[in-house]
Design an enzyme around this catalytic site. Sequence first.
Site, mmCIF file in Angstrom:
data_model
loop_
_atom_site.group_PDB
_atom_site.id
_atom_site.type_symbol
_atom_site.label_atom_id
_atom_site.label_comp_id
_atom_site.label_asym_id
_atom_site.label_seq_id
_atom_site.Cartn_x
_atom_site.Cartn_y
_atom_site.Cartn_z
ATOM 1 N N ALA A 116 0.813 -1.218 0.000
ATOM 2 C CA ALA A 116 0.000 0.000 0.000
ATOM 3 C C ALA A 116 0.844 1.264 0.000
ATOM 4 O O ALA A 116 1.871 1.345 0.662
ATOM 5 C CB ALA A 116 -0.923 -0.004 1.212
ATOM 6 N N CYS A 117 0.377 2.245 -0.754
ATOM 7 C CA CYS A 117 0.976 3.584 -0.739
ATOM 8 C C CYS A 117 -0.164 4.583 -0.672
ATOM 9 O O CYS A 117 -1.320 4.211 -0.497
ATOM 10 C CB CYS A 117 1.887 3.813 -1.937
ATOM 11 S SG CYS A 117 1.050 3.929 -3.526
ATOM 12 N N ASP A 118 0.155 5.827 -0.813
ATOM 13 C CA ASP A 118 -0.863 6.872 -0.682
ATOM 14 C C ASP A 118 -1.950 6.764 -1.747
ATOM 15 O O ASP A 118 -3.133 6.728 -1.439
ATOM 16 C CB ASP A 118 -0.190 8.241 -0.760
ATOM 17 C CG ASP A 118 -0.697 9.198 0.281
ATOM 18 O OD1 ASP A 118 -1.567 8.818 1.080
ATOM 19 O OD2 ASP A 118 -0.219 10.338 0.302
ATOM 20 N N ILE A 136 -3.800 3.018 0.652
ATOM 21 C CA ILE A 136 -4.083 2.660 2.045
ATOM 22 C C ILE A 136 -5.559 2.826 2.361
ATOM 23 O O ILE A 136 -6.163 1.967 3.001
ATOM 24 C CB ILE A 136 -3.210 3.479 3.017
ATOM 25 C CG1 ILE A 136 -1.782 2.955 2.964
ATOM 26 C CG2 ILE A 136 -3.743 3.411 4.439
ATOM 27 C CD1 ILE A 136 -0.808 3.676 3.845
#
Length: 103
Positions: free
Chosen positions: A20-22, A53
Amino acid sequence: MKDRSAVTSSIARPDRIFFACDAGMGSSAMGAAALSKKLKAAGLSIPVEHSAINDLSRETAFVVTHESLAQRARTQCPNATICPITNFMGGAEYDAIVSDLLN
């Protein structure tokens, strides 16, 4: 909630890993591909998906994310094992995750 950085024994082998990233597009997609390649090379057939996320389900069990996003991941997925990393393309950190999963 488990944080891989605080766990000294091996981590449980998940059915699926979320990277997960922004935004869930660039860095998480690259990281997911790199981790997937390392898992396959180690003989582990665990799917790795990339995600923002905020799009993770509360039931998500295993998340790899940048250390600056780890607290958001913990809030979004309170029961997940969170593996914070410092570099989305960091091979050594992925090697450590694979090693933990093999144990």
